[in-house]
Enzyme design. Structure first.
Site, mmCIF file in Angstrom:
data_model
loop_
_atom_site.group_PDB
_atom_site.id
_atom_site.type_symbol
_atom_site.label_atom_id
_atom_site.label_comp_id
_atom_site.label_asym_id
_atom_site.label_seq_id
_atom_site.Cartn_x
_atom_site.Cartn_y
_atom_site.Cartn_z
ATOM 1 N N ASN A 134 0.798 -1.232 0.000
ATOM 2 C CA ASN A 134 0.000 0.000 0.000
ATOM 3 C C ASN A 134 0.828 1.278 0.000
ATOM 4 O OD1 ASN A 134 -2.629 -1.390 0.268
ATOM 5 N ND2 ASN A 134 -1.831 -1.963 2.276
ATOM 6 N N LYS A 179 1.173 0.884 11.730
ATOM 7 C CA LYS A 179 0.726 -0.504 11.600
ATOM 8 C C LYS A 179 1.887 -1.428 11.224
ATOM 9 C CE LYS A 179 -2.499 -3.426 8.990
ATOM 10 N NZ LYS A 179 -3.559 -3.425 7.947
ATOM 11 N N LYS A 226 -1.167 -12.733 -0.308
ATOM 12 C CA LYS A 226 -0.344 -12.055 -1.308
ATOM 13 C C LYS A 226 1.094 -11.885 -0.833
ATOM 14 C CE LYS A 226 0.791 -7.973 -2.023
ATOM 15 N NZ LYS A 226 0.947 -6.513 -2.154
ATOM 16 N N HIS A 246 -3.144 -4.473 -9.314
ATOM 17 C CA HIS A 246 -3.137 -4.471 -10.780
ATOM 18 C C HIS A 246 -3.547 -5.828 -11.345
ATOM 19 C CE1 HIS A 246 -1.302 -0.518 -10.701
ATOM 20 N NE2 HIS A 246 -0.353 -0.984 -9.896
#
Length: 329
Positions: A134, A179, A226, A246
């Site tokens: 991210n 985080k 992932k 993507h």
């Protein structure tokens, strides 16, 4: 992870995305003290700390992995076929240049965030992959550089034992630092509690199946399918099909998954359907195409795109339908 069917058609004339003769780094030959603090003889005599309890979220991840390790969540959904996967790989390789996307061996000098975890130290690969989540490649690269500069490369004990604000400060330019700093420290402490050292090099053993490696990686809080798949693909040179933003978007455009499929389920489906020898090259090509092609992004869907042309010319899908699918993805 299942193997591809043996009766697959002949490959296109382009080179395979993986050079079979490539000499990969001998991960399993790394010394046991590589990447973690050596334990003294007195510490080795102490009982090994028990593993931390498995969280509810981790239980769900492991159940999903167990359920779909060899079977698609959409067993009756016929796409992508082997032929479709080869066709899209060939098309994207011709468009973007196949040679740039051939698998490279992991490098000790590489930045694990910048290279999607393409380093020989598995724990370093995992940390780099987490930092790349991210955010932009530039931000994650800078965060990893600062982390190594602050604590020293592979000084996992120092990171684990540091006050959380110090780790936060080291990676604050990478995005979601609050985080990620907590996640990285929790993983390091869990690895040490489970194995008695800051090392995951045992996962390089070819005696372990892909599913066993995925299972351990996902047993740590903050490591999803992932992230685990990227470690397999880029660090361990295993055939795993990671689905990022993507790949997920283009998979829906290509009708490779049902409309209702979320990203995690999409990965479970495609990891079963995509032929093993295409997983690395197709993953990297789809990411590159997704980043660079303006014609298949929702805000500029009227531009040219080789995938849109392929859908129109080979699948007979109308332009209006294709544009609507892009906006939905």
């Amino acid at each position: 992870m299942t193997q591809s069917p043996t009766n697959r058609p002949a490959l296109p004339q382009l080179p395979l995305p993986i050079k079979r003769g490539l000499s990969l780094s001998p991960l399993s030959d790394l010394p046991e003290d590589d990447g973690h603090v050596q334990e003294t003889s007195s510490s080795l005599k102490r009982p090994r700390p028990s593993s931390p309890p498995v969280s509810l979220n981790t239980s769900k991840k492991l159940k999903l992995l167990s359920t779909y390790a060899a079977t698609s969540p959409f067993p009756d959904y016929p796409h992508p076929t082997i032929e479709e996967a080869h066709a899209v790989y060939t098309l994207l390789a011709q468009t973007h240049g196949e040679r740039s996307f051939i698998r490279r061996p992991p490098s000790d000098t590489a930045n694990s965030a910048q290279t999607c975890g393409n380093v020989p130290n598995i724990l370093d690969s995992l940390i780099g992959t987490i930092l790349s989540q991210n955010t932009s490649a530039g931000n994650s690269t800078r965060a990893k550089e600062n982390l190594d500069m602050t604590f020293g490369k592979h000084n996992f004990a120092a990171i684990a034992e540091a006050p959380q604000p110090v780790v936060y400060d080291a990676i604050k330019h990478g995005g979601l630092a609050q985080k990620k700093s907590k996640t990285i420290q929790a993983i390091l402490r869990s690895v040490h509690a489970k194995h008695g050292s800051y090392s995951l090099q045992h996962l390089a053993s070819r005696d372990l199946t892909d599913t066993q490696v995925m299972e351990e990686l996902q047993s740590y809080d903050g490591v999803g399918p992932k992230t685990a798949s990227c470690v397999l693909l880029f660090c361990l040179a295993r055939e795993s099909f990671a689905v990022d933003t993507h790949v997920y978007r283009l998979s829906h455009l290509l009708d490779w998954v049902p409309k209702k499929a979320g990203r995690v389920i999409t990965q479970a489906h495609l990891d079963v359907r995509i032929p093993g020898e295409l997983k690395y090259g197709l993953h990297v090509l789809m990411i590159h195409h997704g980043r660079t092609c303006k014609g298949c992004k929702s805000h500029a869907a009227k531009g040219n795109c080789v995938l849109k042309s392929w859908l129109r010319d080979t699948k007979g899908i109308d332009d209006d339908v294709i544009e609507a699918k892009i906006k939905e993805a």
